[in-house]
Design a protein around this motif. Structure first.
Motif, mmCIF file in Angstrom:
data_model
loop_
_atom_site.group_PDB
_atom_site.id
_atom_site.type_symbol
_atom_site.label_atom_id
_atom_site.label_comp_id
_atom_site.label_asym_id
_atom_site.label_seq_id
_atom_site.Cartn_x
_atom_site.Cartn_y
_atom_site.Cartn_z
ATOM 1 N N HIS A 174 -12.573 -1.300 -4.846
ATOM 2 C CA HIS A 174 -13.280 -0.178 -4.940
ATOM 3 C C HIS A 174 -12.410 0.956 -4.336
ATOM 4 C CE1 HIS A 174 -14.865 -0.421 -0.741
ATOM 5 N NE2 HIS A 174 -14.755 -1.742 -0.987
ATOM 6 N N THR A 175 -12.652 2.110 -4.583
ATOM 7 C CA THR A 175 -11.719 3.340 -4.370
ATOM 8 C C THR A 175 -12.573 4.213 -3.348
ATOM 9 O OG1 THR A 175 -12.388 4.601 -5.959
ATOM 10 C CG2 THR A 175 -10.466 3.094 -6.184
ATOM 11 N N GLU A 176 -11.984 5.163 -2.530
ATOM 12 C CA GLU A 176 -12.877 5.856 -1.744
ATOM 13 C C GLU A 176 -13.767 6.728 -2.565
ATOM 14 O OE1 GLU A 176 -10.032 8.501 0.433
ATOM 15 O OE2 GLU A 176 -9.258 6.839 1.690
ATOM 16 N N ARG A 177 -13.388 7.113 -3.855
ATOM 17 C CA ARG A 177 -14.081 7.970 -4.676
ATOM 18 C C ARG A 177 -15.313 7.020 -4.940
ATOM 19 N NH1 ARG A 177 -16.138 12.712 -6.333
ATOM 20 N NH2 ARG A 177 -16.417 12.749 -8.500
ATOM 21 N N ASP A 178 -15.159 5.843 -5.037
ATOM 22 C CA ASP A 178 -16.377 4.975 -5.420
ATOM 23 C C ASP A 178 -17.320 4.905 -4.026
ATOM 24 O OD1 ASP A 178 -15.709 3.907 -7.868
ATOM 25 O OD2 ASP A 178 -14.461 2.431 -7.126
ATOM 26 N N GLU B 124 -17.783 7.510 -2.041
ATOM 27 C CA GLU B 124 -18.293 8.657 -2.091
ATOM 28 C C GLU B 124 -19.347 9.022 -2.682
ATOM 29 O OE1 GLU B 124 -15.066 11.419 -2.812
ATOM 30 O OE2 GLU B 124 -14.253 11.138 -0.615
ATOM 31 N N MET B 125 -19.430 8.212 -4.034
ATOM 32 C CA MET B 125 -20.465 8.377 -5.168
ATOM 33 C C MET B 125 -21.399 7.115 -4.959
ATOM 34 S SD MET B 125 -17.942 9.156 -8.452
ATOM 35 C CE MET B 125 -19.741 9.477 -9.390
#
Length: 211
Positions: free
Chosen positions: A190-194, A196-197
């Protein structure tokens, strides 16, 4: 979700076979091999169907709780269950050949080693991966983690043939049986964007390309 197994004919994308069993039982795992469908069910039974939905044989109550993992070799069928037990069955007589109680929680994956067929591996929600030597009839390797409940496991077909696990935190870990206590490599899916969401991190399944 509705307790049905379907076998699809891919040239026309039609259902070739549809399998249900009574009493609203649900399949937890299945393996298609040699034209047969081996399936583990919520009542702990191991059931084998042909590709016309006919029940060939069954082993009732093979595990306490659900039967959650299956692997097949020419010599035996390997199963794991919610009871944490690892069991071997004869393909011809369906008699139990051996059992090992190495886990404190449900087993999520079982494998027959790609190089040494007398080695079998089990992966559990108790955050451990266990390797059993069937010749010696004992556990020979245990890998444990502090964080990240395992959800599935596969084995690489290349290089050192590492075991590859995934967990509920979205981390992929690679394990070498000669290196005990820590993975030889790991990465997050997973990413930082994941984050955050608020997206789910859990990885449910893993499969590795043979090439």
């Amino acid at each position: 979700a509705n307790g049905t197994i379907r076998l699809w004919e891919l040239s026309h994308y039609t259902v070739a076979a549809e399998i249900r069993v009574p009493n609203e039982l649900r399949p937890h795992v299945l393996v298609y091999t040699g034209g047969l469908i081996l399936s583990g069910w919520s009542d702990g039974s191991l059931r084998c169907f042909d590709d016309r939905s006919h029940l060939e044989w069954e082993i009732p109550k093979a595990h306490r709780g659900a039967l959650s993992a299956i692997a097949v070799s020419p010599r035996f069928i390997l199963s794991g269950g919610d009871d944490g037990a690892l069991r071997l069955w004869s393909p011809s007589t369906r008699a139990m050949l051996a059992q090992f109680s190495e886990h404190r929680s449900a087993i999520v994956s079982v494998l027959v080693d790609a190089i040494e067929p007398s080695f079998v591996h089990s992966c559990s929600r108790d955050k451990s991966i266990v390797t059993v030597d069937l010749k010696e009839e004992r556990r020979v390797v245990t890998q444990k983690v502090v964080e990240g409940q395992f959800t599935a496991m596969a084995q690489s077909a290349r290089g050192e043939r590492e075991l590859v696990s995934v967990d509920h935190m979205g981390v992929v870990k690679m394990w070498d049986c000669d290196v005990v206590g820590k993975p030889v490599h790991s990465f997050v899916t997973h990413t930082e964007r994941d984050d955050e969401m608020g997206r789910e991190k859990r990885v449910n399944h893993i499969s590795i390309s043979p090439a």
